[in-house]
Design a protein around this motif. Structure first.
Motif, short mmCIF file in Angstrom:
data_model
loop_
_atom_site.label_atom_id
_atom_site.label_comp_id
_atom_site.label_asym_id
_atom_site.label_seq_id
_atom_site.Cartn_x
_atom_site.Cartn_y
_atom_site.Cartn_z
N ASP A 141 0.65 -1.23 0.10
CA ASP A 141 -0.24 -0.15 0.32
C ASP A 141 0.84 1.27 0.20
O ASP A 141 1.75 1.40 1.03
CB ASP A 141 -0.72 0.22 0.87
CG ASP A 141 -1.99 1.16 1.24
OD1 ASP A 141 -2.42 2.11 0.20
OD2 ASP A 141 -2.16 1.86 2.44
N ILE A 142 0.75 1.83 -1.18
CA ILE A 142 2.31 2.95 -1.08
C ILE A 142 0.59 4.19 -0.55
O ILE A 142 -0.01 4.18 -1.16
CB ILE A 142 2.23 3.18 -2.57
CG1 ILE A 142 1.53 3.79 -3.32
CG2 ILE A 142 3.37 2.31 -2.88
CD1 ILE A 142 2.07 3.71 -4.67
N CYS A 143 1.53 5.02 -0.33
CA CYS A 143 0.78 6.47 -0.06
C CYS A 143 0.11 6.15 1.46
O CYS A 143 -1.17 6.61 1.48
CB CYS A 143 0.32 7.95 -0.82
SG CYS A 143 1.53 8.01 -2.50
N GLY A 161 4.23 -1.13 3.66
CA GLY A 161 2.89 0.24 3.60
C GLY A 161 4.32 0.52 3.40
O GLY A 161 5.48 1.16 3.57
N MET A 162 3.62 2.29 2.12
CA MET A 162 5.23 3.30 2.36
C MET A 162 3.95 4.45 2.85
O MET A 162 2.82 4.54 2.06
CB MET A 162 5.65 3.23 0.71
CG MET A 162 6.43 2.11 0.51
SD MET A 162 6.96 2.17 -0.95
CE MET A 162 8.35 3.82 -1.26
N GLY A 163 4.70 5.23 3.44
CA GLY A 163 3.78 6.63 3.36
C GLY A 163 4.89 7.81 4.17
O GLY A 163 6.13 7.18 4.15
N MET A 164 4.01 8.81 4.69
CA MET A 164 4.93 10.07 5.13
C MET A 164 4.98 10.03 6.31
O MET A 164 5.75 11.29 6.70
CB MET A 164 4.18 11.29 3.96
CG MET A 164 4.54 11.06 2.36
SD MET A 164 6.11 11.75 2.33
CE MET A 164 6.67 13.38 3.25
N ASN A 165 3.89 9.81 7.30
CA ASN A 165 4.13 9.90 8.82
C ASN A 165 3.99 8.10 9.47
O ASN A 165 3.47 7.79 9.28
CB ASN A 165 3.24 10.76 9.00
CG ASN A 165 2.96 11.16 10.56
OD1 ASN A 165 2.79 10.29 10.90
ND2 ASN A 165 3.30 12.20 10.32
N GLU A 166 5.45 8.39 10.30
CA GLU A 166 5.53 7.30 11.16
C GLU A 166 4.43 7.12 11.83
O GLU A 166 4.16 5.44 12.27
CB GLU A 166 6.83 6.81 11.97
CG GLU A 166 7.19 5.71 12.33
CD GLU A 166 8.81 6.57 12.71
OE1 GLU A 166 9.51 4.78 13.25
OE2 GLU A 166 9.63 6.87 12.85
N ASP A 167 4.10 7.87 12.81
CA ASP A 167 3.18 7.54 13.46
C ASP A 167 1.46 7.24 12.84
O ASP A 167 0.77 5.73 13.28
CB ASP A 167 2.86 8.80 14.12
CG ASP A 167 4.28 10.22 14.91
OD1 ASP A 167 4.96 8.68 15.50
OD2 ASP A 167 3.78 10.67 15.73
N ASP A 177 5.59 -4.21 7.87
CA ASP A 177 6.19 -3.30 7.58
C ASP A 177 6.00 -1.94 7.12
O ASP A 177 4.93 -2.58 6.17
CB ASP A 177 7.40 -4.26 7.00
CG ASP A 177 7.52 -4.43 6.14
OD1 ASP A 177 6.89 -3.85 4.95
OD2 ASP A 177 6.47 -5.68 4.96
N PHE A 178 6.84 -1.69 7.57
CA PHE A 178 6.33 -0.05 6.44
C PHE A 178 7.91 0.69 6.67
O PHE A 178 8.90 0.56 6.96
CB PHE A 178 5.54 0.68 7.03
CG PHE A 178 5.86 1.35 8.66
CD1 PHE A 178 6.98 2.81 8.62
CD2 PHE A 178 6.04 0.93 9.64
CE1 PHE A 178 7.11 3.00 10.10
CE2 PHE A 178 5.97 1.38 10.61
CZ PHE A 178 7.18 2.28 11.47
N VAL A 199 -0.13 -4.08 -5.42
CA VAL A 199 -0.25 -2.90 -4.91
C VAL A 199 -0.78 -1.82 -5.52
O VAL A 199 -1.72 -1.80 -6.20
CB VAL A 199 1.20 -1.89 -6.22
CG1 VAL A 199 1.39 -0.57 -5.12
CG2 VAL A 199 2.38 -3.21 -6.14
N THR A 200 -1.76 -0.70 -3.88
CA THR A 200 -2.48 -0.11 -4.19
C THR A 200 -2.16 1.54 -3.65
O THR A 200 -1.00 1.78 -2.82
CB THR A 200 -3.75 -0.79 -2.68
OG1 THR A 200 -2.65 -0.61 -1.65
CG2 THR A 200 -4.22 -1.89 -2.84
N ASN A 201 -2.64 1.85 -3.83
CA ASN A 201 -3.14 3.56 -4.34
C ASN A 201 -4.39 4.40 -3.45
O ASN A 201 -4.99 3.92 -4.52
CB ASN A 201 -2.11 4.11 -4.76
CG ASN A 201 -1.73 5.91 -4.82
OD1 ASN A 201 -3.06 6.72 -4.12
ND2 ASN A 201 -0.51 6.96 -5.04
N ALA A 202 -4.56 4.96 -1.88
CA ALA A 202 -5.69 5.36 -1.81
C ALA A 202 -6.17 6.86 -2.00
O ALA A 202 -5.11 7.17 -0.76
CB ALA A 202 -6.99 4.46 -0.72
N VAL A 203 -6.62 7.10 -2.99
CA VAL A 203 -6.58 8.68 -2.52
C VAL A 203 -5.56 9.56 -2.33
O VAL A 203 -5.48 10.53 -1.76
CB VAL A 203 -7.74 9.20 -1.29
CG1 VAL A 203 -8.99 8.77 -1.80
CG2 VAL A 203 -7.47 8.97 -0.11
N SER A 204 -4.27 8.86 -3.31
CA SER A 204 -3.18 9.62 -2.83
C SER A 204 -2.52 10.33 -4.76
O SER A 204 -1.85 10.62 -4.61
CB SER A 204 -2.30 9.12 -2.30
OG SER A 204 -2.40 9.34 -0.90
#
Length: 293
Positions: A141-143, A161-167, A177-178, A199-204
């Motif tokens: 899951d990206i973004c 997962g790949m994203g911008m905020n660790e929390d 894992d992320f 691979v998914t990307n929801a609303v990003s």
């Protein structure tokens, strides 16, 4: 290096989203009268990508994109893209060009689409995901954020997962894992070739400033026959969405995302789908999907 990897063990349960949280969603409707609700110094003006001409400024459109949403499913049927990628750097400018890490520094434990739209994407995932519980299946899951909208109870051998905020990523209980990474600064995925089934990307997808690089990476990490799913609504952070997105309407967004798959190469079975649950009564929801050739 702009990424951090975390292998997660136990996770706190994700909080339920309340009506008051949804009412305070920080996103706004990206397209109403042809541009975002926030005036933009990089606004492109009203554009149309559908119907023969590539980018025809100021073509007449219905005031509501939902008036022609019945044609969403037809946008990518026998679509013919130009020989060269039609967008230049100006199409990927944003009103706020400051660091995305600064923008996403504080966690946002809210949802950015309403409950019916969330239900629609979850229902779609339940139809196209590999069956739950298979240890040899891997999803990315990206973004990603604190929730991925996957079917309740869904399990696989690996859900990254790949994203911008660790929390936020720590709160996402479905992830095994992320990676904390800004794909607009470094679009290279830290995963081996042929790793993931989905691979998914929801609303990003509307925030990607280097979409071709990202989609090439999606293709690289997918297993042959693996599926990529880009889902989006008409909501966004307008200061962070790319200019071509805020200057166009929903059918054009299908065309744009389809072009990312097309020009990245290595994909087939391209399809755009309107999965909006309650037309004109809740947030619209769209999917552009393709499989790795």
């Amino acid at each position: 290096m702009l990424s951090r990897i975390s292998l997660k063990g136990l996770h706190p349960s994700s909080p339920k989203t309340s009506i008051s949280q949804c009412a305070r969603r920080p996103t706004t409707v990206c397209v109403s009268n042809g541009h975002s609700n926030t005036s933009s110094k990089v606004a492109l003006g009203r554009r149309s990508l559908i119907g023969g001409s590539l980018i025809a400024p100021m073509l007449a459109r219905p005031s509501s994109s939902k008036a022609y949403s019945s044609k969403i499913d037809e946008v990518l049927v026998n679509v013919e893209y130009p020989k060269e990628f039609p967008f230049g750097p100006e199409e990927f400018q944003r009103y706020d060009e400051s660091s995305d890490f600064n923008f996403y520094d504080q966690p946002r434990f809210v949802t950015h689409i309403d409950a019916p739209a969330i239900g629609a994407i979850t229902k779609y995932y339940s139809k196209v995901f590999p069956p739950s519980g298979q240890p040899d299946i891997a999803l990315l899951d990206i973004c990603s954020s604190w929730v991925s909208h996957f079917p309740k109870g869904y399990t696989a051998g690996k859900i990254s997962g790949m994203g911008m905020n660790e929390d936020e990523l720590q709160r996402n209980s479905i992830l095994s894992d992320f990676v904390v990474q800004d794909l607009n600064s470094d679009p290279t995925f830290l995963y081996p070739d042929n790793t993931f089934d989905v691979v998914t990307n929801a609303v990003s997808v509307d925030y990607l400033t280097k979409p071709l690089e990202v989609f090439k990476e999606i293709n690289r990490v997918l297993k042959p026959g693996g599926r990529a799913i880009m889902s989006f609504s008409n909501r966004c952070f307008p200061t962070k969405a790319i200019a071509i997105w805020t200057a166009t309407a929903d059918p054009d967004h299908i065309w744009i995302v389809g072009s990312y798959f097309h020009y990245a190469g290595g994909f087939e079975n391209l399809q755009g789908i309107d999965i909006s649950p309650n037309p004109k009564r809740s947030d619209p929801m769209y999917v552009v999907t393709a499989t790795k050739a």
